[in-house]
Design a protein around this motif. Structure first.
Motif, PDB file in Angstrom:
ATOM      1  N   GLY A 131      -4.315   8.063   6.191  1.00 18.58           N
ATOM      2  CA  GLY A 131      -4.693   6.732   6.640  1.00 18.58           C
ATOM      3  C   GLY A 131      -4.627   5.608   5.641  1.00 18.58           C
ATOM      4  N   ARG A 132      -3.793   5.719   4.575  1.00 15.48           N
ATOM      5  CA  ARG A 132      -3.625   4.512   3.756  1.00 15.48           C
ATOM      6  C   ARG A 132      -3.137   3.378   4.664  1.00 15.48           C
ATOM      7  NH1 ARG A 132       0.826   3.120  -0.970  1.00 15.48           N
ATOM      8  NH2 ARG A 132       0.069   0.994  -1.322  1.00 15.48           N
ATOM      9  N   PHE A 133      -2.279   3.722   5.623  1.00 11.80           N
ATOM     10  CA  PHE A 133      -1.777   2.727   6.574  1.00 11.80           C
ATOM     11  C   PHE A 133      -2.172   3.088   7.999  1.00 11.80           C
ATOM     12  CE2 PHE A 133       0.995   2.474   2.870  1.00 11.80           C
ATOM     13  CZ  PHE A 133       0.851   1.126   2.569  1.00 11.80           C
ATOM     14  N   ASP A 156      -2.596  -1.723   3.532  1.00  6.59           N
ATOM     15  CA  ASP A 156      -3.675  -0.891   2.997  1.00  6.59           C
ATOM     16  C   ASP A 156      -4.853  -1.784   2.607  1.00  6.59           C
ATOM     17  OD1 ASP A 156      -3.131  -2.020   0.544  1.00  6.59           O
ATOM     18  OD2 ASP A 156      -2.356  -0.188  -0.378  1.00  6.59           O
ATOM     19  N   LEU A 157      -5.913  -1.175   2.054  1.00  2.00           N
ATOM     20  CA  LEU A 157      -7.129  -1.941   1.749  1.00  2.00           C
ATOM     21  C   LEU A 157      -6.892  -3.018   0.697  1.00  2.00           C
ATOM     22  CD1 LEU A 157      -9.785   0.927   1.752  1.00  2.00           C
ATOM     23  CD2 LEU A 157      -9.457  -0.862   3.472  1.00  2.00           C
ATOM     24  N   ASN A 158      -5.821  -2.872  -0.106  1.00  2.00           N
ATOM     25  CA  ASN A 158      -5.520  -3.898  -1.111  1.00  2.00           C
ATOM     26  C   ASN A 158      -4.536  -4.944  -0.607  1.00  2.00           C
ATOM     27  OD1 ASN A 158      -7.126  -2.597  -3.071  1.00  2.00           O
ATOM     28  ND2 ASN A 158      -5.465  -1.124  -3.396  1.00  2.00           N
ATOM     29  N   VAL A 163       5.592  -1.826   4.855  1.00  2.23           N
ATOM     30  CA  VAL A 163       7.017  -2.090   4.604  1.00  2.23           C
ATOM     31  C   VAL A 163       7.290  -2.086   3.097  1.00  2.23           C
ATOM     32  CG1 VAL A 163       8.832  -3.843   4.828  1.00  2.23           C
ATOM     33  CG2 VAL A 163       7.321  -3.349   6.773  1.00  2.23           C
ATOM     34  N   ASP A 164       6.446  -2.797   2.328  1.00  2.00           N
ATOM     35  CA  ASP A 164       6.665  -2.870   0.871  1.00  2.00           C
ATOM     36  C   ASP A 164       6.415  -1.518   0.194  1.00  2.00           C
ATOM     37  OD1 ASP A 164       7.378  -5.480   1.035  1.00  2.00           O
ATOM     38  OD2 ASP A 164       5.431  -6.284   0.395  1.00  2.00           O
ATOM     39  N   ALA A 165       5.350  -0.808   0.640  1.00  4.08           N
ATOM     40  CA  ALA A 165       5.028   0.475   0.008  1.00  4.08           C
ATOM     41  C   ALA A 165       6.154   1.480   0.242  1.00  4.08           C
ATOM     42  CB  ALA A 165       3.702   1.019   0.541  1.00  4.08           C
TER      43      ALA A 165
END
Ligand code: ZN
Length: 416
Positions: A131-133, A156-158, A163-165
């Motif tokens: 669940g990071r995303f 994510d939480l930050n 898309v970028d990750a």
């Protein structure tokens, strides 16, 4: 005894693989940080792909970055075995990783023995289960439950976008739309997972045969009163939001008893008080409610009962009450014939088994939308999970892997 019945996993190899991957993402606090699409996840993916290659599997990576390893004739639907290797922050070494590595071990042994299968086997390592995303991203893409909005909006939480990750890891997120599998290409699905609860450990039984995976609803609830002066406002003249929450939390056992089953659970896990100062009566409280059961009708009854309890409390205490639905997941039943196969496999390796629901979400419940699924649980020591204290005895890991091997042989109709 037939060849297949005598076949067992190579425990030394499995143990050394578990030890090796648990070094990837290990930090000073001994927790493992292998959240999806991070540097550490990428390193683990590379490690796994190399092991799959060494095992002689044919590797493919789909648009959601799920890693697949095939064994056998691909013209027929696969018996899929898998889980996930991503982790929560400060995780333990097992969680989904154990399911992927035991699956790998099973396929490798079957390949080494050159057994002839009625159906091909397929190992899968799903992306972002934890669940990071948002969670279960890989399995949802696999069954086609994904859309461009989810792909473009996930952060994510930050604030880092999916898309970028994925791009930083060399993947194009929008291709997750291409990961959908034709349901006809999947015969069935098996997932071995640690229990993540205390039941098997307390019973001293090495194998859990999962009957259902619980459904859930998650609400964000607000009780709104008045933020008054803590010194000058007499007790009967207050509209104290926290007092409303306190009363509601005490009513949870009654609501479950009257409307739920012995499997129903409900938790208030997060509370924010406003304005949150010592000398002000709390004018507003915002809190989470997570409620689970294995029956969708019961979940519906529980929603109604919780709503009634909250409005009664709000009325009595001069509060306003509102809530948002954060998520609703339907419960899933594991396939009866796969459960029977797992029980028989346990008996063939000479161990006890226990039928039980899964209180946690797993990729299996998503895959169940397109194919029959089964789940094997192994005991979690003291029920600990999502923590560096997470552990399962090596003996139980070996037993679980052998039960998975015998189950897969049955599911793939190995000719012996
Ligand atoms: Zn997991």
């Amino acid at each position: 005894m037939s060849v297949a019945n005598r076949l067992s996993i190579n425990f030394d190899r499995l143990k050394s693989n578990i030890n090796a991957i648990s070094q990837i993402g290990r930090s000073q606090d001994h927790g493992i940080y292998r959240q999806a699409f991070t540097e550490n996840d990428l390193q683990a993916r590379g490690w796994l792909s190399q092991k799959m290659e060494e095992a002689g599997l044919h590797i493919e990576v789909d648009g959601a970055a799920n890693i697949h390893g095939y064994l056998g004739d691909r013209s027929k639907p696969s018996v899929v075995v898998g889980s996930h290797i991503d982790s929560v922050p400060a995780a333990g070494p097992l969680d989904g990783t154990l399911g992927v590595l035991t699956g790998l071990e099973c396929l490798q042994r079957i390949k080494e023995e050159g057994l002839e299968l009625g159906y091909p086997l397929e190992l899968v390592s799903f992306s972002d289960e934890e669940g990071r995303f948002g969670g279960l991203l890989g399995s949802q893409s696999f069954v086609g439950d994904i859309n461009p909005q989810r792909i473009y909006n996930s952060r994510d939480l930050n604030g880092v976008s999916l898309v970028d990750a994925m791009k930083a890891c060399g993947y194009d997120a929008i291709q997750a739309l291409d990961a959908r599998r034709n349901p006809r290409s999947v015969k069935s699905y098996l997932e071995l997972h640690i229990e993540q609860g205390p039941v098997l450990d307390s019973l001293d039984v090495p194998i859990g045969v999962v009957s259902h995976i619980t459904g859930l609803f998650k609400w964000s609830i607000r009780l709104i009163g008045r933020p008054d002066h803590a010194g000058t406002t007499p007790m009967p003249m207050r509209a104290d939001a926290l007092a409303g929450l306190a009363e509601f939390s005490m009513e949870i056992p009654r609501v479950l008893e009257e409307n739920g089953t012995e499997r129903s659970v409900a938790t208030i896990g997060k509370v924010d008080l406003f304005p949150g100062t010592a000398n002000t009566v709390p004018g507003k409280v915002e809190f989470s409610l997570d409620c689970r059961d294995t029956d969708s009708k019961i979940l519906q009854d529980l929603m109604d009962a919780f709503r009634k309890a909250l409005s009664a409390i709000a009325r009595r205490r001069d509060l306003m009450f509102e809530f948002d639905v954060l998520s609703e997941v339907d419960p899933v039943a594991c396939d009866d014939s796969i459960q029977a196969i797992i029980r028989k496999a346990s008996e063939s390796v000479g161990c006890n088994h226990h039928s039980m629901p899964s209180g946690a979400a797993h990729d299996a419940q998503i895959v169940a939308r397109i194919a029959p699924v089964g789940m094997i649980f192994v005991p979690s020591k003291a029920g600990r999970s999502h923590s560096s204290a997470e552990w399962t005895d090596w003996e139980d890991i070996e037993t679980g892997a052998n039960v998975a091997l015998q189950s897969l042989l049955q599911m793939a109709e190995a000719r012996i």
